[in-house]
Design a protein around this motif. Structure first.
Motif, PDB file in Angstrom:
ATOM      1  N   LYS A 180      45.764  43.340  45.565  1.00 24.43           N
ATOM      2  CA  LYS A 180      45.535  44.775  45.449  1.00 24.43           C
ATOM      3  C   LYS A 180      46.003  45.497  46.715  1.00 24.43           C
ATOM      4  O   LYS A 180      46.308  44.867  47.723  1.00 24.43           O
ATOM      5  N   TRP A 201      40.405  41.685  52.044  1.00 19.84           N
ATOM      6  CA  TRP A 201      39.747  41.489  50.743  1.00 19.84           C
ATOM      7  C   TRP A 201      40.652  41.954  49.611  1.00 19.84           C
ATOM      8  O   TRP A 201      40.761  41.295  48.569  1.00 19.84           O
ATOM      9  N   VAL A 256      37.638  47.616  42.312  1.00 24.24           N
ATOM     10  CA  VAL A 256      38.536  46.502  41.978  1.00 24.24           C
ATOM     11  C   VAL A 256      37.943  45.640  40.874  1.00 24.24           C
ATOM     12  O   VAL A 256      38.641  45.231  39.938  1.00 24.24           O
ATOM     13  N   ASN A 257      36.657  45.366  40.955  1.00 21.41           N
ATOM     14  CA  ASN A 257      36.008  44.561  39.921  1.00 21.41           C
ATOM     15  C   ASN A 257      36.037  45.258  38.561  1.00 21.41           C
ATOM     16  O   ASN A 257      35.950  44.605  37.518  1.00 21.41           O
ATOM     17  N   ALA A 258      36.163  46.596  38.583  1.00 20.25           N
ATOM     18  CA  ALA A 258      36.238  47.351  37.334  1.00 20.25           C
ATOM     19  C   ALA A 258      37.672  47.501  36.836  1.00 20.25           C
ATOM     20  O   ALA A 258      37.896  48.083  35.774  1.00 20.25           O
ATOM     21  N   GLY A 259      38.647  47.010  37.615  1.00 21.23           N
ATOM     22  CA  GLY A 259      40.025  47.018  37.133  1.00 21.23           C
ATOM     23  C   GLY A 259      41.026  47.798  37.938  1.00 21.23           C
ATOM     24  O   GLY A 259      42.199  47.882  37.563  1.00 21.23           O
ATOM     25  N   ARG A 312      43.403  39.528  46.691  1.00 23.11           N
ATOM     26  CA  ARG A 312      43.331  39.744  45.252  1.00 23.11           C
ATOM     27  C   ARG A 312      44.569  40.446  44.696  1.00 23.11           C
ATOM     28  O   ARG A 312      44.585  40.869  43.543  1.00 23.11           O
ATOM     29  N   GLU A 367      31.482  48.857  49.651  1.00 25.45           N
ATOM     30  CA  GLU A 367      30.901  48.421  48.385  1.00 25.45           C
ATOM     31  C   GLU A 367      31.578  49.108  47.202  1.00 25.45           C
ATOM     32  O   GLU A 367      31.818  48.476  46.164  1.00 25.45           O
ATOM     33  N   CYS A 368      31.888  50.388  47.353  1.00 22.93           N
ATOM     34  CA  CYS A 368      32.591  51.111  46.281  1.00 22.93           C
ATOM     35  C   CYS A 368      33.977  50.531  46.054  1.00 22.93           C
ATOM     36  O   CYS A 368      34.461  50.467  44.925  1.00 22.93           O
ATOM     37  N   ARG A 428      34.934  47.384  46.428  1.00 25.92           N
ATOM     38  CA  ARG A 428      34.792  46.148  45.665  1.00 25.92           C
ATOM     39  C   ARG A 428      34.457  46.447  44.208  1.00 25.92           C
ATOM     40  O   ARG A 428      34.986  45.806  43.284  1.00 25.92           O
ATOM     41  N   ALA A 429      33.598  47.433  43.991  1.00 26.79           N
ATOM     42  CA  ALA A 429      33.221  47.795  42.626  1.00 26.79           C
ATOM     43  C   ALA A 429      34.427  48.315  41.847  1.00 26.79           C
ATOM     44  O   ALA A 429      34.603  47.986  40.670  1.00 26.79           O
TER      45      ALA A 429
END
Length: 250
Positions: A71, A65, A31-34, A69, A25-26, A28-29
Motif C-alpha cells: 500500500k 506497515w 487498509v483492512n477495509a480495502g 502490504r 489506528e485509522c 490500519r482500519a
C-alpha cells in the motif's frame, strides 16, 4: 491530450481507493477495509491540526506497515507556510520520511512545491484540492511555476470538490496528470482552500489547519435559526462508476 488510462467501452481501468487517516489506528482500519492508499498528516504542516496526527517515529512505522502490504502512504503538507517554516523547519521534518520511502506529499503552497523540487528531487508531489484547481490552465500554470525539473515530480492533482462531472471530464481530456477526486465527506460553503471565515471570526485559519468550522453552526436570520451555510456532505459512492469511466485515477 488524451489520458492513457481513459476507460474504453465498459472496461474500467484500475482506480486507487484512497482514504484519509487521522491516526495510526485509522490508517490500519482503512487498509483492512480495502483502501489501496491513505493520506495523513504529521505533527506539522497538515490541514487537520486537531486530528490525532502521529509523531515522526510513528509515521516511519506507518510507512513500513503500508509498504509491507503493498500500500501507499501520502503525507499532507497542505497548509500555507511562513518563511521561517519553509527555510528552517520543513526540510528537517521531511528528511527522515523521504529517506524512508514516503510515497508522495500533498501540497497547497506553490513556494513549498519549489522548495521540494530543489531539496527532494525524487519525491512525488500531489497538488491539493486546497489549491482550487478548476481548469487545465491552472494545472499548466503550476507546472510552469514548478520549473523544468519540478514538472517531473508533480504527478497528480486534486480538483476542487465542488466541480461537476462535466467539468471533471473536461479536465481529464486536457491533462495527462493523474486526477484524484473526492467521493465522500464534508463540502465547504466556499471554494476549496479559499475560505477565511474561521480566520476572520476567531483567528483560526483553515489554511493553517485550524478551521473551527463556523459554517456548520446555526445562525439567526429573519426566518429563524438554521444551518444556512452548512452544505450537505458529499456522497458520490453510487456514482463512482461514472468517475471511473472518465479515467479518474484515485
Amino acid at each position: 491530450m488524451k489520458h492513457s488510462n481513459q476507460a474504453k467501452g465498459n472496461q474500467f481501468h484500475s482506480v486507487e481507493l484512497l482514504a484519509p487517516a487521522g491516526s495510526y489506528e485509522c490508517m490500519r482500519a482503512a487498509v483492512n477495509a480495502g483502501a489501496d492508499a491513505v493520506y495523513m498528516g504529521g505533527s506539522r504542516f497538515g490541514a487537520r491540526a486537531f486530528a490525532d496526527n502521529p509523531e515522526q517515529d510513528a509515521l516511519l512505522q506507518a510507512i513500513d506497515w503500508m509498504h509491507v502490504r503493498g500500500k501507499k502512504l501520502y503525507l499532507t503538507v497542505n497548509t500555507l507556510l511562513k518563511e521561517a517554516e519553509l527555510t528552517q523547519e520543513l526540510e528537517g521534518f521531511l528528511i527522515p520520511l523521504y529517506r524512508h520511502g514516503l510515497d508522495a506529499v500533498i501540497v497547497q503552497d506553490v513556494g513549498v512545491i519549489r522548495f521540494l523540487t530543489e531539496r527532494f528531487p525524487k519525491l512525488p508531489i500531489h497538488l491539493s484540492t486546497q489549491m482550487t484547481i478548476n481548469s487545465a490552465e491552472a494545472v499548466k500554470t503550476v507546472l510552469e511555476l514548478a520549473g523544468q525539473e519540478g514538472r517531473q515530480q508533480i504527478t497528480r492533482f486534486v480538483p476542487s470538490r465542488e466541480l461537476s462531472l462535466e467539468e471533471i471530464k473536461q479536465l481529464r481530456e486536457q491533462t495527462d496528470l493523474e486526477i484524484e477526486t473526492f467521493v465522500h465527506g464534508a463540502l465547504c460553503y466556499s471554494y476549496s482552500g479559499q475560505c477565511l471565515m474561521s480566520s476572520l471570526i476567531g483567528g483560526r485559519s483553515g489554511n493553517r489547519g485550524l478551521c473551527a468550522q463556523p459554517c456548520r453552526l446555526p445562525f439567526c436570520t429573519e426566518n429563524g435559526t438554521g444551518n444556512d451555510l452548512s452544505l450537505k456532505d458529499l456522497s458520490l459512492i453510487e456514482r463512482a462508476d461514472e468517475l471511473t469511466a472518465l479515467g479518474i485515477d484515485s
